[in-house]
Design an enzyme around this catalytic site. Structure first.
Site, PDB file in Angstrom:
ATOM      1  N   HIS A   1       0.826  -1.209   0.000  1.00  0.00           N
ATOM      2  CA  HIS A   1       0.000   0.000   0.000  1.00  0.00           C
ATOM      3  C   HIS A   1       0.858   1.256   0.000  1.00  0.00           C
ATOM      4  O   HIS A   1       0.675   2.154  -0.848  1.00  0.00           O
ATOM      5  CB  HIS A   1      -0.917  -0.021   1.229  1.00  0.00           C
ATOM      6  N   GLU A   2       1.800   1.335   0.929  1.00  0.00           N
ATOM      7  CA  GLU A   2       2.600   2.553   1.037  1.00  0.00           C
ATOM      8  C   GLU A   2       3.511   2.738  -0.171  1.00  0.00           C
ATOM      9  O   GLU A   2       3.772   3.874  -0.588  1.00  0.00           O
ATOM     10  CB  GLU A   2       3.411   2.543   2.340  1.00  0.00           C
TER      11      GLU A   2
ATOM     12  N   HIS B   1       3.266   7.017  -6.887  1.00  0.00           N
ATOM     13  CA  HIS B   1       2.590   8.238  -7.320  1.00  0.00           C
ATOM     14  C   HIS B   1       3.571   9.411  -7.347  1.00  0.00           C
ATOM     15  O   HIS B   1       3.478  10.308  -8.202  1.00  0.00           O
ATOM     16  CB  HIS B   1       1.428   8.521  -6.367  1.00  0.00           C
TER      17      HIS B   1
END
Length: 678
Positions: free
Chosen positions: A466-467, A473
């Site tokens: 997730h991180e 991004h």
């Protein structure tokens, strides 16, 4: 001023944290605030007619030294807090808020940006978008206010900065100060790996034996495995008491009056700007737009989640009674019996799984997945960081420097709980441009001894993916202006890349390649892999319900008149929902840091689910091609989502990637809740 605070000289442009002392920060903030004020004043007072270059573009770099200083300080405050840093954070918060108010409420800047906007059609698309966002930000900050309203807005912003800092520090204090000793005679049911982790936590604090702390990677498995019901209850109550005045810090860390004041001030702030309430103000620039749209999504999923949770509660209650315990299923019982049920139904024991999920193995899986999708490569290098636990990698593609990535993965005293992604440096193309420096922070249980492997739970592995999805991004960002790069997007869009990247952890081809036994090096057996994946939706009624409770309470707090007593309003909302008694909110109000330690997720905790609607549909785009690593879909994902930042509105970016609006069906199917919805 220590020059290292603004002119970084470490490897690949990192700060030299070994050259930074706590006493350096006070004079640095004095100097950098002065520089920022002078730079902004020069723009606002310029006699030259306003243009994009001398106004909007100039504002993008006007506060660069201050931004770099803040990046270093607030990173350290999160990963390695101490009394000196906590004191400075309390003192600097109102000063930074006052500076922010002075800049964002300056009518001269507002007039200049508004004049540039009049000719926005003549600007390049990204420049036009930046002008639009800058003007919107000034308007929403209160630049159009005058007189007493203007003064009151500035005072509100300063007070909110103080309160949010106090809230976060109170939660940290309660987490840091609590330990519960567990006697050798009370270890029944605890797997060896957990006992070793509890002993390591005790040694780290100079204690003997084994302890439970409020680190999620320690307390959750304790609640899952301990056969001592009274100890489970004590641990659970301590976990839920954070910030309530009943935690380790007592009345000194009571966040309930702080939460009440924050809600009152947010409402007043929104009303000063002409909005009906804070939810209306906060949601206006998001994809959801209105509280009604948020509520519609959450309540649609709530029906399915509660149906599953109620059915599960009945089964777990039966197990409780069969175990000789009379009475109702309690919150400290749920995880224990759910884990027993998972083991029985899926023949799955976490002690059997953990040796294959070491941190090193899962980092390999994360980096390899990113390479296969986007062609990036990771090279570890030595750098003077804030802790020996933290590590640095250079990110390249085709030999070209893309970013620096820093990972800090282990829990330790003084480190804020949870997991997050931040950046020390944003990507942009001003002048020679710069590439990002990205930080992932987690709180995994550290290895028992130096050189030993660190074992992750399945949930920990999801957090790691997730991180790094957030990190991608930043890493793949390719825009002109720093204020719209990386994760600087709508709050209910920002979780799309992170939640989407989690899907690759569950791909058999990823696990087969990377999940290797820590001692033997043997690959994860196919039958064990299949059992792990089959159990993926185990207890989704619980997980979805506890999340939705928090999201719906957050929304209720910020709609209409703010509650004088947030705890009473929290209870009222849960009663209206018919929330199961054995499933409390994931984040109760006194430690709801997402909502009260700043404005980031206030009236926005729903965004994880809003983004999940998109991430489920985005991964379906890969699966429709029959290949989780389909190159063309990965290229479009980078082109329209990961590289664009906020250079276009989020809904436009989504449509360019997917070609249609997403539906909730993929989310319900992914969580295994579709049958209940039907």
């Amino acid at each position: 001023m220590n020059p290292e605070l603004t002119h970084w000289t470490g490897p690949l442009g990192l700060p030299r944290f070994d050259l930074i002392r706590d006493e350096d920060f006070d004079p640095a903030f004095d100097a950098c605030l002065k520089l920022a004020e002078e730079a902004v004043e020069a723009i606002a007072a310029s006699p030259a007619p306003p243009t994009f270059d001398n106004t909007v573009a100039a504002l993008e770099s006007a506060e660069e030294p201050l931004n770099r200083l803040c990046a270093i300080f607030f990173t350290l405050a999160g990963v390695d807090s101490n009394p000196a840093r906590e004191d400075l954070q309390r003192r600097i918060a109102p000063r930074l808020a006052a500076h922010g108010s002075k800049v964002s409420m300056d009518p001269r800047l507002f007039d200049r940006v508004e004049a540039v906007m009049q000719d926005a059609d003549e600007l390049a698309p990204e420049d036009c978008r930046l002008t639009e966002l800058t003007l919107r930000g000034l308007r929403r900050a209160g630049a159009g206010l005058t007189g007493a309203a203007r003064e009151r807005m500035a005072a509100i912003r300063e007070r909110l900065a103080v309160l949010s800092t106090e809230f976060a520090q109170n939660v940290l204090a309660d987490e840091r100060d609590f330990t519960m000793s567990v006697a050798d005679s009370d270890l029944a049911g605890l797997p060896d790996w957990l006992v070793r982790a509890m002993r390591a936590a005790a040694r780290e604090r100079g204690l003997s034996g084994q302890i439970v702390t409020l680190n999620r990677s320690l307390i959750v498995p304790f609640l899952e495995y301990s056969e001592k019901r009274a100890l489970r209850e004590a641990a659970w109550r301590a976990w839920c008491a954070r910030g309530s005045g009943q935690g380790a810090g007592g009345a000194a860390t009571d966040n309930r009056p702080i939460a009440a004041e924050i809600l009152q001030l947010r409402h007043e702030r929104a009303r000063l700007l002409g909005y009906a309430d804070f939810a209306s103000y906060k949601l206006e620039p998001e994809m959801a737009k209105t509280a009604e749209n948020v509520e519609a999504l959450l309540t649609e999923v709530w029906a399915a989640a509660k149906a599953r949770a109620d059915a599960d509660a009945a089964q777990l209650t039966g197990m409780l009674h069969e175990n000789g315990v009379n009475g109702a299923l309690e919150p400290w019982d749920w995880r224990f019996y759910a884990e027993r049920r998972r083991k029985a139904e899926h023949d799955l024991d976490e002690a059997e799984v953990k040796p294959y999920l070491t941190l090193e193995a899962m980092l390999g899986a994360v980096f390899d997945t990113a390479q296969r999708l986007f062609g990036i490569e990771m090279r570890a290098f030595d750098a003077p960081l804030w802790s020996p636990d933290a590590r640095a990698w250079e990110v390249t593609r085709n030999g070209w420097h893309m970013a620096v990535f820093v990972g800090d993965y282990y829990a330790r005293p003084g480190k804020r709980s949870g997991a997050w992604c931040s950046s020390l440096q944003q990507q942009h193309k001003i002048g020679a441009g710069q590439r990002p420096i990205v930080v992932n922070v987690c709180n995994f249980t550290p290895p028992e001894a130096e050189g030993a492997p660190a074992y992750l739970s399945w949930d920990d592995a999801h957090t790691l993916f997730h991180e790094f999805g957030h990190a991608l991004h930043h890493i793949l960002s390719d825009v002109n202006w720093p204020s719209m790069s990386g994760t600087s997007v709508a709050r209910d869009f920002v979780e799309l890349p992170s939640q989407l990247f989690e899907h690759w952890l569950e791909r058999p081809e990823v696990l087969d390649r990377h999940a290797r036994h820590a001692e033997t090096g043997a690959p994860l057996p196919a039958d064990l892999r299949d059992r792990i994946l089959a159990a993926g939706n185990a207890d989704q009624g619980f997980a979805t319900t506890e999340y939705l409770e928090s999201a719906l309470v957050d929304l209720a707090f910020h709609r209409g008149e703010p509650p004088a007593d947030p705890m009473a309003r929290q209870a009222e909302v849960l009663a209206e929902l018919g929330a199961p008694a054995a499933i409390p909110m994931r984040h109760a109000t006194p430690h709801f840091a997402h909502v009260f330690s700043g404005d980031g997720y206030s009236s926005g905790y729903y965004s994880y689910m809003w983004s999940e609607v998109m991430d489920a549909d985005a991964f379906a785009a890969f699966m429709e091609k029959g290949d989780a690593f389909d190159p063309e879909t990965a290229r479009r994902l980078e082109q329209w989502i990961l590289s664009k930042g906020d250079s276009l509105p989020a809904d436009e970016l989504w449509l360019k990637f997917r070609g249609r609006k997403p539906g909730v069906e993929a989310l319900l199917k992914g969580r295994g809740l579709l049958a209940e919805a039907d």
